[in-house]
Structures are given as C-alpha cells and as structure tokens.
Scaffold this active site. Structure first.
Site, PDB file in Angstrom:
ATOM      1  N   CYS A   1       2.167  42.431 -13.985  1.00  0.00           N
ATOM      2  CA  CYS A   1       0.928  41.939 -13.381  1.00  0.00           C
ATOM      3  C   CYS A   1       0.755  42.545 -11.980  1.00  0.00           C
ATOM      4  CB  CYS A   1       0.963  40.414 -13.287  1.00  0.00           C
ATOM      5  SG  CYS A   1      -0.580  39.697 -12.653  1.00  0.00           S
TER       6      CYS A   1
ATOM      7  N   ASP B   1      -0.190  40.987  -9.462  1.00  0.00           N
ATOM      8  CA  ASP B   1       0.089  39.940  -8.463  1.00  0.00           C
ATOM      9  C   ASP B   1       1.086  40.436  -7.410  1.00  0.00           C
ATOM     10  OD1 ASP B   1       1.321  37.532  -7.225  1.00  0.00           O
ATOM     11  OD2 ASP B   1       0.095  36.460  -8.676  1.00  0.00           O
TER      12      ASP B   1
ATOM     13  N   HIS C   1       4.342  36.565 -15.601  1.00  0.00           N
ATOM     14  CA  HIS C   1       4.938  35.625 -14.646  1.00  0.00           C
ATOM     15  C   HIS C   1       4.275  34.271 -14.806  1.00  0.00           C
ATOM     16  CE1 HIS C   1       1.617  35.657 -11.558  1.00  0.00           C
ATOM     17  NE2 HIS C   1       1.336  36.769 -12.207  1.00  0.00           N
TER      18      HIS C   1
ATOM     19  N   CYS D   1       0.450  32.645 -13.536  1.00  0.00           N
ATOM     20  CA  CYS D   1      -0.395  33.848 -13.418  1.00  0.00           C
ATOM     21  C   CYS D   1      -1.873  33.451 -13.292  1.00  0.00           C
ATOM     22  CB  CYS D   1      -0.199  34.745 -14.636  1.00  0.00           C
ATOM     23  SG  CYS D   1      -1.193  36.263 -14.553  1.00  0.00           S
TER      24      CYS D   1
ATOM     25  N   ARG E   1       3.083  38.984  -5.652  1.00  0.00           N
ATOM     26  CA  ARG E   1       4.375  38.279  -5.610  1.00  0.00           C
ATOM     27  C   ARG E   1       5.351  38.769  -6.681  1.00  0.00           C
ATOM     28  NH1 ARG E   1       1.521  32.598  -6.279  1.00  0.00           N
ATOM     29  NH2 ARG E   1       0.458  33.938  -7.778  1.00  0.00           N
TER      30      ARG E   1
END
Ligand code: ZN
Length: 213
Positions: free
Chosen positions: A49, A51, A105, A108, A53
């Site tokens: 992803c 993202d 994750h 998400c 993080r």
C-alpha cells in the site's frame, strides 16, 4: 526553512538528510553505492500500500538493491493495470525474483474507503475490486459485530484476492511452466505492532494455486 524567490520551500532539510544518509552508508561500507550502480539483483518483489506508515524496505530491514517495490492505494494487483503488470513482468522475467509478497495492512484507509459509501472521485473506481471482495464474502463479513474487526478481515481477504491475481497472471504461470522458481505470498502488516502476519496462502506452483480456490 529556506525558500526561493517565489517563497517556495526548497526542502533543504530533506537534502541534508540525504547527504547524511549517504555518508553513513559509505562510512559503514565504502563500496556500497558503487556496487549497486552496476546492477540490481533483488530476490523479492513487494506489492504494498502507498500508506506512509508502511515503508517496504524498513519493515523487512532490507538495504537498497534488495527489494523491488510496487506500491499503490490498497495494495492492488489489477490484471488490467499496465503499471503493476510492467513491474511484475520485469521482476519475474528480467530480475527473476524468487518471491512476490502482496503486503496489506490492518487499518487500511483505502480498504475502508472502498465500502463506506462515500464518493471521492477516481479512487472509487480504483477501489472497485475491494467492493467485489466485500460482496463475495459479505456473509462472513456482516457476521462480524465489531467494525474494526470486520474491516481488518476485509484487509486480509483483499490480500488473498491479490495473491490470486498475481498467481493467475501469465507472467507467473509461464515462469512456473519453464521451471523458474517464484512464490507468491500474502502478508498483512500491523501498524500498531510493526509486525507482519503471514496469511499462509503462499503459492509456489499450479497445485498450490488450484488449492487456493
Ligand atoms: Zn493502505
């Protein structure tokens, strides 16, 4: 923060970070960048992803040159996406990676946005495959009372679907047919613990693929 004549920040702090990082690498290993300059030979393709993080190399503690990475919103592997397909073909046919990891994750935002009923624009179309996964598993998902748990299960089911997409792709199946070893794995990363959960859906050949259903 330094700005140019137009008042735009020139990101000097990031350039300083970059110089310090490169210096640390060279201090620890003088030939580090010189070796990488010639070629890359990573054994792994990470499909994860976007993202912020979920930084691919950091999570598995790998250096530059060790992980081939493709990231998009909600770690999708759509069989019509030229970007993903180009990465997959290059990784399998040219670099000959041994492993492809689809890494979702928990928590998400892309997965959540797929099913919250709000309109956002183009990303609604991008996230459509997750709505299909939700629909396919709606009975299991609707039976989960807690919203967060339902959502996390959908994150897992999305990863499993993407593993199937990768494993059913001709690039992977042709690699198996010519005897090239390449496995496809499904993981979900926990933002709260920093740990990866292996969903145990690894596909290494056509038999595994059939068993995945
Ligand atoms: Zn995400």
């Amino acid at each position: 923060m330094p700005v140019n004549a137009m008042g735009v920040a020139m990101l000097e702090h990031l350039k300083a970070n970059n110089r310090a990082w490169a210096e640390r690498k060279v201090a620890a290993d003088a030939g580090f960048f010189k070796r990488l300059e010639g070629q890359q030979a990573p054994q792994y393709l990470w499909i994860g992803c976007s993202d912020s993080r979920v930084p691919a190399n950091e999570i598995v503690d790998l250096d530059p040159g060790e992980l081939f990475v493709h990231r998009n919103v909600a770690n999708l592997a759509p069989p019509q996406d030229a970007n993903y397909l180009s990465v997959l073909q290059f990784a399998v046919d040219v670099i000959k990676v041994k492993h492809v990891m689809v890494v979702g994750h928990y928590g998400c935002g892309g997965v959540a946005a797929a099913i919250d009923g709000k309109r956002r624009g183009l990303v609604d179309h991008w996230l459509h495959p997750i709505r299909e996964v939700y629909h396919e598993h709606r009975h299991e998902l609707q039976a989960i009372a807690e919203d967060g748990k339902m959502h996390n299960r959908l994150c897992e089911l999305n990863v499993i679907r993407q593993v199937k997409n990768v494993a059913s792709d001709v690039f992977i199946q042709e690699a198996w047919a010519r005897g090239q070893a390449v496995s496809v794995h499904g993981w979900v990363y926990s933002l709260g613990t920093g740990l990866v959960n292996d969903l145990d859906v690894t596909v290494t050949n056509m038999d595994d693929f059939e068993k995945l259903g």
